[in-house]
Design a protein around this motif. Structure first.
Motif, PDB file in Angstrom:
ATOM      1  N   VAL A  72       0.756  -1.316  -0.036  1.00  0.00           N
ATOM      2  CA  VAL A  72      -0.179  -0.635  -0.245  1.00  0.00           C
ATOM      3  C   VAL A  72       0.682   1.546  -0.393  1.00  0.00           C
ATOM      4  N   ALA A  73       0.130   2.284  -0.681  1.00  0.00           N
ATOM      5  CA  ALA A  73       1.235   3.386  -0.922  1.00  0.00           C
ATOM      6  C   ALA A  73       2.691   3.027  -1.669  1.00  0.00           C
ATOM      7  N   THR A  74       2.691   2.225  -2.780  1.00  0.00           N
ATOM      8  CA  THR A  74       4.073   1.622  -2.799  1.00  0.00           C
ATOM      9  C   THR A  74       4.694   3.050  -3.647  1.00  0.00           C
ATOM     10  N   GLY A  75       4.510   3.518  -3.652  1.00  0.00           N
ATOM     11  CA  GLY A  75       5.396   5.034  -5.031  1.00  0.00           C
ATOM     12  C   GLY A  75       5.778   4.264  -6.155  1.00  0.00           C
ATOM     13  N   THR A  76       6.898   4.336  -5.986  1.00  0.00           N
ATOM     14  CA  THR A  76       7.580   4.352  -6.743  1.00  0.00           C
ATOM     15  C   THR A  76       8.111   2.914  -6.588  1.00  0.00           C
ATOM     16  N   GLY A  77       7.751   1.949  -6.451  1.00  0.00           N
ATOM     17  CA  GLY A  77       7.969   1.179  -5.780  1.00  0.00           C
ATOM     18  C   GLY A  77       9.643  -0.237  -4.591  1.00  0.00           C
ATOM     19  N   LEU A  78       9.338   1.012  -4.053  1.00  0.00           N
ATOM     20  CA  LEU A  78      11.078   0.718  -3.085  1.00  0.00           C
ATOM     21  C   LEU A  78      10.653  -0.372  -2.419  1.00  0.00           C
ATOM     22  N   ALA A  90       5.009 -11.262  -9.837  1.00  0.00           N
ATOM     23  CA  ALA A  90       4.204 -12.196  -9.911  1.00  0.00           C
ATOM     24  C   ALA A  90       2.584 -11.661  -9.295  1.00  0.00           C
ATOM     25  N   ASN A  91       3.499 -11.986  -7.397  1.00  0.00           N
ATOM     26  CA  ASN A  91       2.757 -12.415  -6.618  1.00  0.00           C
ATOM     27  C   ASN A  91       2.073 -11.012  -6.066  1.00  0.00           C
ATOM     28  N   ILE A  92       3.091  -9.462  -6.280  1.00  0.00           N
ATOM     29  CA  ILE A  92       3.035  -8.575  -5.828  1.00  0.00           C
ATOM     30  C   ILE A  92       1.972  -7.542  -6.601  1.00  0.00           C
ATOM     31  N   ILE A  93       0.730  -7.058  -5.660  1.00  0.00           N
ATOM     32  CA  ILE A  93       0.196  -5.504  -6.061  1.00  0.00           C
ATOM     33  C   ILE A  93       0.952  -4.183  -5.371  1.00  0.00           C
ATOM     34  N   GLY A  94       1.195  -3.179  -6.011  1.00  0.00           N
ATOM     35  CA  GLY A  94       1.800  -1.899  -5.810  1.00  0.00           C
ATOM     36  C   GLY A  94       0.167  -1.645  -6.215  1.00  0.00           C
ATOM     37  N   LEU A  95      -0.140  -1.048  -5.012  1.00  0.00           N
ATOM     38  CA  LEU A  95      -1.321   0.248  -5.051  1.00  0.00           C
ATOM     39  C   LEU A  95      -0.748   1.546  -3.825  1.00  0.00           C
ATOM     40  N   ASP A  96      -1.748   2.372  -5.425  1.00  0.00           N
ATOM     41  CA  ASP A  96      -0.943   3.702  -4.660  1.00  0.00           C
ATOM     42  C   ASP A  96      -2.147   5.076  -5.301  1.00  0.00           C
ATOM     43  N   MET A  97      -2.215   5.746  -4.748  1.00  0.00           N
ATOM     44  CA  MET A  97      -3.486   6.929  -5.115  1.00  0.00           C
ATOM     45  C   MET A  97      -2.673   7.787  -5.854  1.00  0.00           C
ATOM     46  N   SER A  98      -1.160   8.366  -6.281  1.00  0.00           N
ATOM     47  CA  SER A  98      -0.648   9.066  -6.761  1.00  0.00           C
ATOM     48  C   SER A  98      -0.738   8.137  -8.614  1.00  0.00           C
ATOM     49  N   ALA A  99      -1.572   9.013  -9.383  1.00  0.00           N
ATOM     50  CA  ALA A  99      -0.502   8.120 -10.707  1.00  0.00           C
ATOM     51  C   ALA A  99       0.674   8.357 -11.147  1.00  0.00           C
ATOM     52  N   MET A 101       3.386   8.797  -9.269  1.00  0.00           N
ATOM     53  CA  MET A 101       3.958   7.265  -9.141  1.00  0.00           C
ATOM     54  C   MET A 101       3.891   6.344  -9.349  1.00  0.00           C
ATOM     55  N   LEU A 102       2.524   5.097  -9.597  1.00  0.00           N
ATOM     56  CA  LEU A 102       2.493   4.260 -10.068  1.00  0.00           C
ATOM     57  C   LEU A 102       2.881   4.246 -11.453  1.00  0.00           C
ATOM     58  N   GLN A 103       3.002   5.928 -12.063  1.00  0.00           N
ATOM     59  CA  GLN A 103       4.029   5.485 -13.380  1.00  0.00           C
ATOM     60  C   GLN A 103       6.025   5.260 -13.741  1.00  0.00           C
ATOM     61  N   GLN A 104       6.250   5.680 -12.241  1.00  0.00           N
ATOM     62  CA  GLN A 104       7.108   5.338 -12.007  1.00  0.00           C
ATOM     63  C   GLN A 104       7.977   4.005 -11.607  1.00  0.00           C
ATOM     64  N   CYS A 105       6.793   3.442 -11.302  1.00  0.00           N
ATOM     65  CA  CYS A 105       6.999   1.935 -10.037  1.00  0.00           C
ATOM     66  C   CYS A 105       7.044   1.037 -11.571  1.00  0.00           C
ATOM     67  N   VAL A 114      -1.850  -0.738  -9.279  1.00  0.00           N
ATOM     68  CA  VAL A 114      -3.856  -0.070  -8.481  1.00  0.00           C
ATOM     69  C   VAL A 114      -3.615   0.931  -8.285  1.00  0.00           C
ATOM     70  N   LEU A 115      -4.537   2.237  -8.993  1.00  0.00           N
ATOM     71  CA  LEU A 115      -5.011   3.347  -8.493  1.00  0.00           C
ATOM     72  C   LEU A 115      -6.121   2.915  -7.307  1.00  0.00           C
ATOM     73  N   ALA A 116      -5.726   3.877  -6.306  1.00  0.00           N
ATOM     74  CA  ALA A 116      -6.409   3.348  -5.455  1.00  0.00           C
ATOM     75  C   ALA A 116      -5.844   4.491  -4.036  1.00  0.00           C
ATOM     76  N   ASP A 117      -6.668   4.573  -2.768  1.00  0.00           N
ATOM     77  CA  ASP A 117      -6.968   5.168  -1.505  1.00  0.00           C
ATOM     78  C   ASP A 117      -6.733   3.548  -0.794  1.00  0.00           C
ATOM     79  N   ALA A 118      -5.398   4.292   0.171  1.00  0.00           N
ATOM     80  CA  ALA A 118      -5.161   3.875   1.038  1.00  0.00           C
ATOM     81  C   ALA A 118      -6.561   2.196   1.994  1.00  0.00           C
ATOM     82  N   GLN A 119      -7.040   4.266   2.288  1.00  0.00           N
ATOM     83  CA  GLN A 119      -8.348   3.749   3.143  1.00  0.00           C
ATOM     84  C   GLN A 119      -9.424   3.133   2.285  1.00  0.00           C
TER      85      GLN A 119
END
Length: 247
Positions: A72-78, A90-99, A101-105, A114-119
């Protein structure tokens, strides 16, 4: 059952936003604007808590080969990048509310994003072996609602790991932290990256300084139903909150 009283991780910070709606928009906007610089400024602000620390904490919290992970809040995927050295990407889902950041990841990791909110996690209940969150708990709006959602998506026996920076109990360490993260890092970020990066790092420090104490975070995790709730602290300021969903 009585309604749960909201528990924000810190009070409203009027230098950046004034309402709950403005808060969400501010966080999304500032991360979108700084996404291309984030890895660079993270190297400055992380105080050396890099790959080895994230990998160490993931293993300590219980991540094992073959398990599924929601970052959650994966950002750039650190965090996800280190998780991929333990379990398959393949078993990892990265979720973030910032498009942004997700593009960098997406550009550097072969994981599902996945573009979504942590809540508002768009993940099936009881579907993940582990959930992680790296240095982003201070950006949510309600600790209780956030943790309840985390508990819901974990399988029975599943693990949660939340990495954070907090205030130091030692006064000298806190003064050094305030000088470095509150002054040096924003300045260097503005020089090495952008003025938006400088503002992001200033916001980072203010959220750290104003954040509720670790005992409140641990207590809230326990109150929503997590078991074996605990905290591992490194260098006095790096906190790794860990817990499990009961079997």
């Amino acid at each position: 059952m009585s309604e749960r009283i909201p528990c924000p991780p810190h009070p409203v910070l009027p230098d950046y936003y004034r309402t709950k709606g403005e808060h969400r928009q501010f966080v999304r906007s500032i991360f979108d604007k700084t996404a291309g610089y984030y890895d660079r400024i993270n190297a400055v602000f992380s105080l050396g808590s890099g790959k080895w620390y994230r990998r160490w904490m993931l293993r300590m919290a219980g991540l094992r080969a073959g398990q599924t992970l929601l970052d959650v809040a994966t950002g750039t995927g650190l965090v996800a990048q280190e998780a991929a050295t333990i379990t398959d990407a393949a078993n990892i889902i990265g979720l973030d509310m910032s498009a942004g950041m997700l593009q960098q990841c997406r550009d550097k990791l072969p994981i599902q994003v996945v573009l979504a909110d942590a809540q508002a996690l768009p993940v099936a209940p009881a579907s993940m072996d582990m959930l992680s969150m790296g240095y982003a708990l201070r950006h949510v709006q309600d600790l209780g609602a956030t943790f309840a959602g985390y508990l819901d998506v974990l399988k029975p026996g599943g693990h949660v790991l939340i990495l954070e920076i907090g205030r130091a109990d030692n006064r000298l360490i806190q003064l050094m932290l305030r000088f470095y993260l509150g002054r040096v890092v924003p300045l260097l970020s503005g020089v090495a990256a952008s003025q938006d990066s400088r503002r992001l790092m200033a916001y980072y420090w203010d959220t750290i300084e104003e954040c509720v104490p670790p005992a409140r975070i641990l207590g809230t995790m326990q109150s929503v139903g997590f078991s074996n709730v605990r905290k591992h602290t490194s260098f006095g300021v790096f906190h790794a909150y860990m817990a499990e969903r009961p079997l």
